[in-house]
Design a protein around this motif. Structure first.
Motif: not given
Length: 299
Positions: A183-186, A191-192, A196-197, A202-203
């Motif tokens: 969950s920390s990845s670029d 992002l989808v 992050i972002g 989606h969340n």
């Protein structure tokens, strides 16, 4: 074999409603060996079980289908499997799940007034005749039997992502995913997925709908499949925009990434073996009526 916009194709919308009602009925579509449960309920169970399977088990972030690379191919597999059952339920080999374009509703002054929530559409499932039979126990995290109406809390928190939020990801993110693949990845996947972002794409939709959509048993709400169909459409648009960007990780990655490497079997409750590689080419299964609203691509 086209997936169409739920709110612009009344025939696809009605077939979807008819199909999920048939799959939800234990008399018409029983889940073998599970008294009083239906084929539809088995998808609630499958989704919950996937979220409970941590990969690897010594951490509490990435599970077999979330917070990691297989988020998109696993949900594509989940939808394709459900879609096949719907086709048989409505007796139409050409039927495909429609998508809910929530980014269009985000432009409304009051997104809760969208016609997707009308009683003729998805609003009808909040009535007493649609029963939640399996639910996540908030205290223990287990799945338990239930008999209650569907719960939603539309717009009480979160926000629906805007179209420009989606376009920015599709156009500007050339990499599918990156280490440490959680969950920390670029990358586009995270992002989808929304860890992050600023848009939390989606969340944020799950949060905005609330109620049952905020639980591991979220497929109890038929909007789940329409939402994830639109998430899948974003992935398809990104694939068309970045055709040379591969799915990651590959099989040189460690076994701690089981269920997420390109040739790993995706977690299933069925007797089949499907890998992320097999789900990459969405055109094997369907196309979308348009991707041009998400990026400079054509279908």
């Amino acid at each position: 074999m086209i997936r169409r916009n739920f709110l612009t194709d009344a025939d696809a919308a009605q077939r979807y409603i008819d199909g999920v009602r048939r799959l939800k009925d234990p008399a018409q579509s029983p889940w073998p060996g599970q008294d009083g449960l239906s084929v539809y309920d088995s998808f609630v169970f499958w989704h919950h079980q996937t979220m409970m399977l941590m990969t690897p088990p010594n951490q509490s972030d990435r599970n077999a289908a979330h917070s990691g690379p297989s988020f998109l191919p696993w949900h594509r597999y989940f939808l394709v499997t459900f879609e096949g059952l719907l086709r048989r339920a409505v007796n139409d080999d050409e039927f495909r799940i429609p998508y809910w374009d929530w980014s269009a509703d985000a432009e409304l002054d009051e997104p809760v007034t969208s016609s997707v929530w009308n009683n003729a559409n998805l609003g009808q499932f909040a009535g007493s005749d649609w029963r939640v039979r399996l639910e996540m126990n908030l205290r223990t995290g287990d799945l338990r039997r239930a008999d209650r109406s569907l719960q939603r809390s539309l717009g009480s928190t979160g926000r629906l992502p805007r179209r420009e939020d989606v376009r920015a990801v599709v156009r500007e993110q050339p990499a599918y995913d990156s280490p440490p693949f959680n969950s920390s990845s670029d990358g586009m996947r995270n992002l989808v997925e929304g860890w992050i972002g600023s848009a939390r794409i989606h969340n944020n939709v799950h949060v905005w709908i609330g109620g049952d959509m905020s639980l591991s048993s979220s497929p109890n709400d038929p909007i789940f499949f329409l939402h994830h169909c639109n998430v899948d459409r974003i992935w398809a648009a990104w694939q068309e925009r970045h055709p040379d960007s591969p799915y990651l990780p590959d099989m040189t990655s460690p076994e701690t990434l089981q269920f997420h490497r390109v040739d790993d079997a995706l977690y299933s409750i069925f007797n089949d073996t499907v890998t992320p590689r097999q789900m990459v080419d969405y055109k094997r299964y369907y196309e979308y009526d348009t991707l041009a609203d998400l990026a400079d691509v054509e279908t």
